[in-house]
Design a protein around this motif. Structure first.
Motif, PDB file in Angstrom:
ATOM      1  N   ASN A  74      30.742  32.474  42.077  1.00 55.31           N
ATOM      2  CA  ASN A  74      30.600  33.360  40.930  1.00 55.31           C
ATOM      3  C   ASN A  74      31.880  34.151  40.686  1.00 55.31           C
ATOM      4  O   ASN A  74      32.279  34.361  39.537  1.00 55.31           O
ATOM      5  N   ARG A  75      32.530  34.569  41.758  1.00 52.76           N
ATOM      6  CA  ARG A  75      33.801  35.276  41.583  1.00 52.76           C
ATOM      7  C   ARG A  75      34.837  34.373  40.909  1.00 52.76           C
ATOM      8  O   ARG A  75      35.568  34.805  40.019  1.00 52.76           O
ATOM      9  N   GLU A  76      34.887  33.114  41.329  1.00 49.28           N
ATOM     10  CA  GLU A  76      35.843  32.192  40.716  1.00 49.28           C
ATOM     11  C   GLU A  76      35.469  31.913  39.262  1.00 49.28           C
ATOM     12  O   GLU A  76      36.356  31.787  38.400  1.00 49.28           O
ATOM     13  N   ARG A  77      34.181  31.829  38.977  1.00 55.19           N
ATOM     14  CA  ARG A  77      33.732  31.631  37.585  1.00 55.19           C
ATOM     15  C   ARG A  77      34.229  32.764  36.703  1.00 55.19           C
ATOM     16  O   ARG A  77      34.757  32.535  35.602  1.00 55.19           O
ATOM     17  N   ILE A  78      34.071  34.007  37.186  1.00 57.42           N
ATOM     18  CA  ILE A  78      34.501  35.162  36.404  1.00 57.42           C
ATOM     19  C   ILE A  78      36.026  35.174  36.278  1.00 57.42           C
ATOM     20  O   ILE A  78      36.572  35.426  35.193  1.00 57.42           O
ATOM     21  N   ALA A  79      36.726  34.903  37.370  1.00 53.87           N
ATOM     22  CA  ALA A  79      38.191  34.890  37.323  1.00 53.87           C
ATOM     23  C   ALA A  79      38.694  33.886  36.295  1.00 53.87           C
ATOM     24  O   ALA A  79      39.575  34.192  35.468  1.00 53.87           O
TER      25      ALA A  79
ATOM     26  N   PRO B   1      46.354  36.395  46.298  1.00 52.64           N
ATOM     27  CA  PRO B   1      45.262  37.365  46.170  1.00 52.64           C
ATOM     28  C   PRO B   1      44.624  37.683  47.523  1.00 52.64           C
ATOM     29  O   PRO B   1      43.693  37.021  47.974  1.00 52.64           O
ATOM     30  N   LEU B   2      45.146  38.725  48.165  1.00 49.87           N
ATOM     31  CA  LEU B   2      44.673  39.150  49.478  1.00 49.87           C
ATOM     32  C   LEU B   2      44.534  40.667  49.496  1.00 49.87           C
ATOM     33  O   LEU B   2      45.466  41.389  49.112  1.00 49.87           O
ATOM     34  N   LEU B   3      43.395  41.147  49.982  1.00 53.82           N
ATOM     35  CA  LEU B   3      43.181  42.589  50.050  1.00 53.82           C
ATOM     36  C   LEU B   3      44.117  43.247  51.057  1.00 53.82           C
ATOM     37  O   LEU B   3      44.386  44.443  50.968  1.00 53.82           O
ATOM     38  N   GLU B   4      44.620  42.472  52.018  1.00 57.44           N
ATOM     39  CA  GLU B   4      45.567  43.025  52.972  1.00 57.44           C
ATOM     40  C   GLU B   4      46.826  43.538  52.280  1.00 57.44           C
ATOM     41  O   GLU B   4      47.437  44.525  52.731  1.00 57.44           O
ATOM     42  N   LEU B   5      47.219  42.910  51.184  1.00 60.51           N
ATOM     43  CA  LEU B   5      48.379  43.389  50.434  1.00 60.51           C
ATOM     44  C   LEU B   5      48.088  44.746  49.799  1.00 60.51           C
ATOM     45  O   LEU B   5      48.959  45.620  49.749  1.00 60.51           O
TER      46      LEU B   5
ATOM     47  N   GLY C 199      36.415  54.274  50.534  1.00 56.84           N
ATOM     48  CA  GLY C 199      36.375  53.388  49.384  1.00 56.84           C
ATOM     49  C   GLY C 199      34.956  53.057  48.996  1.00 56.84           C
ATOM     50  O   GLY C 199      34.036  53.095  49.826  1.00 56.84           O
ATOM     51  N   LEU C 200      34.780  52.746  47.718  1.00 56.15           N
ATOM     52  CA  LEU C 200      33.479  52.360  47.189  1.00 56.15           C
ATOM     53  C   LEU C 200      33.581  50.940  46.646  1.00 56.15           C
ATOM     54  O   LEU C 200      34.522  50.612  45.926  1.00 56.15           O
ATOM     55  N   SER C 201      32.639  50.088  47.041  1.00 51.75           N
ATOM     56  CA  SER C 201      32.588  48.703  46.591  1.00 51.75           C
ATOM     57  C   SER C 201      33.880  47.986  46.988  1.00 51.75           C
ATOM     58  O   SER C 201      34.196  47.905  48.163  1.00 51.75           O
ATOM     59  N   MET C 202      34.660  47.481  46.029  1.00 47.75           N
ATOM     60  CA  MET C 202      35.926  46.850  46.372  1.00 47.75           C
ATOM     61  C   MET C 202      36.813  47.806  47.150  1.00 47.75           C
ATOM     62  O   MET C 202      37.550  47.386  48.068  1.00 47.75           O
TER      63      MET C 202
ATOM     64  N   ALA D 139      41.813  40.271  41.697  1.00 48.91           N
ATOM     65  CA  ALA D 139      40.913  41.011  42.581  1.00 48.91           C
ATOM     66  C   ALA D 139      39.697  40.178  42.970  1.00 48.91           C
ATOM     67  O   ALA D 139      39.254  40.217  44.130  1.00 48.91           O
ATOM     68  N   GLN D 140      39.135  39.435  42.018  1.00 51.57           N
ATOM     69  CA  GLN D 140      37.987  38.589  42.345  1.00 51.57           C
ATOM     70  C   GLN D 140      38.358  37.581  43.432  1.00 51.57           C
ATOM     71  O   GLN D 140      37.598  37.353  44.386  1.00 51.57           O
ATOM     72  N   ARG D 141      39.497  36.971  43.298  1.00 49.77           N
ATOM     73  CA  ARG D 141      39.912  35.967  44.278  1.00 49.77           C
ATOM     74  C   ARG D 141      40.264  36.616  45.618  1.00 49.77           C
ATOM     75  O   ARG D 141      40.006  36.027  46.678  1.00 49.77           O
TER      76      ARG D 141
END
Length: 255
Positions: free
Chosen positions: A123-128, A59-63, A84-87, A177-179
């Motif tokens: 929190n991101r990991e909690r949601i994931a 899980p990397l945004l670079e990808l 882009g907006l947000s993410m 995406a969260q991760r």
């Protein structure tokens, strides 16, 4: 590498618009329709969202940024205005890190350049973990609206549209995406070296990525203009499309 699902509409300066979490490219409908006379508006679905293939790999945004480069290659486009907006803003900054020579201009809306703090990452990991364990994103739809995704005077019909888009996201895409967002690096050093026209946009009532974060980005970028859109929250392009589109048009003229 799998080519993401995307649409390309209009003529003029190539403009890539990257959607927010956990929505899809169709959130840009108002921009695609309004800006087609001045731009080739390219709206990809990021990994796992909309019509794109399920998210794979670490899980990397670079990808995701590399996916966008593949879309440009498919269209035969060397340079584009990346927005882009947000993410989507996080991905735009990742694109600038990896493909700076292909950035003709930059649009950062309701996003931030700095890393998450410990609480935000937790929190991101909690949601994931929760969406995977339940195989459902219902908890996300309920939390996101109440956590300031939209402004205080939002149209109930728009709120319903946003909830519907969130509900369509897959648990696997949401977790990936969260991760990926939790793992992103500080983008301020990248922004400081990006000598292209830039626009930074933030909703007046954006509690998720507030004005202070927008100011930091605008002050770091060598050639940026900051716009605060009154009366709206985090999803400024959906809540105030005419004001948002005016900012984009001004940026395109500068590019």
């Amino acid at each position: 590498m799998t080519l993401p699902a995307f649409t390309a509409h209009g003529t003029g300066t190539p403009l890539v618009l990257l959607h927010a979490f956990p929505l899809a490219a169709r959130m840009w409908q108002a921009q695609t329709e309004s800006l087609a006379d001045v731009a080739l508006v390219i709206t990809p679905d990021q990994r796992g969202f909309g019509g794109s293939a399920p998210a794979e790999g670490a899980p990397l945004l670079e990808l995701v940024a590399d996916d966008i480069a593949t879309v440009l290659d498919e269209l035969g486009i060397e340079r584009a205005v990346i927005g882009g907006l947000s993410m989507g803003g996080y991905v735009a900054m990742a694109f600038a890190r990896r493909h700076a020579e292909r950035v003709a201009g930059l649009l950062l809306a309701d996003t931030k350049a700095v890393v998450d703090g410990d609480a935000a990452r937790a929190n991101r990991e909690r949601i994931a973990a929760a969406v995977l364990a339940r195989n459902s994103v219902r908890i996300l739809a309920e939390e996101k609206i109440e956590d300031g995704l939209l402004g205080p005077a939002v149209d109930p019909e728009l709120a319903d549209r946003v909830r519907a888009m969130i509900a369509e996201a897959s648990p696997q895409a949401v977790a990936w995406a969260q991760r990926a967002m939790a793992a992103r690096p500080d983008s301020l050093p990248t922004l400081a070296t990006l000598a292209v026209p830039a626009a930074v946009v933030v909703g007046e009532h954006d509690a998720l990525t507030p004005l202070a974060e927008a100011r930091v980005m605008a002050e770091t970028l060598p050639d940026a203009e900051l716009t605060v859109i009154p009366g709206v929250g985090h999803l400024s392009s959906l809540e105030a499309p005419e004001s948002f589109n005016a900012v984009v048009r001004a940026l395109l003229r500068r590019c």
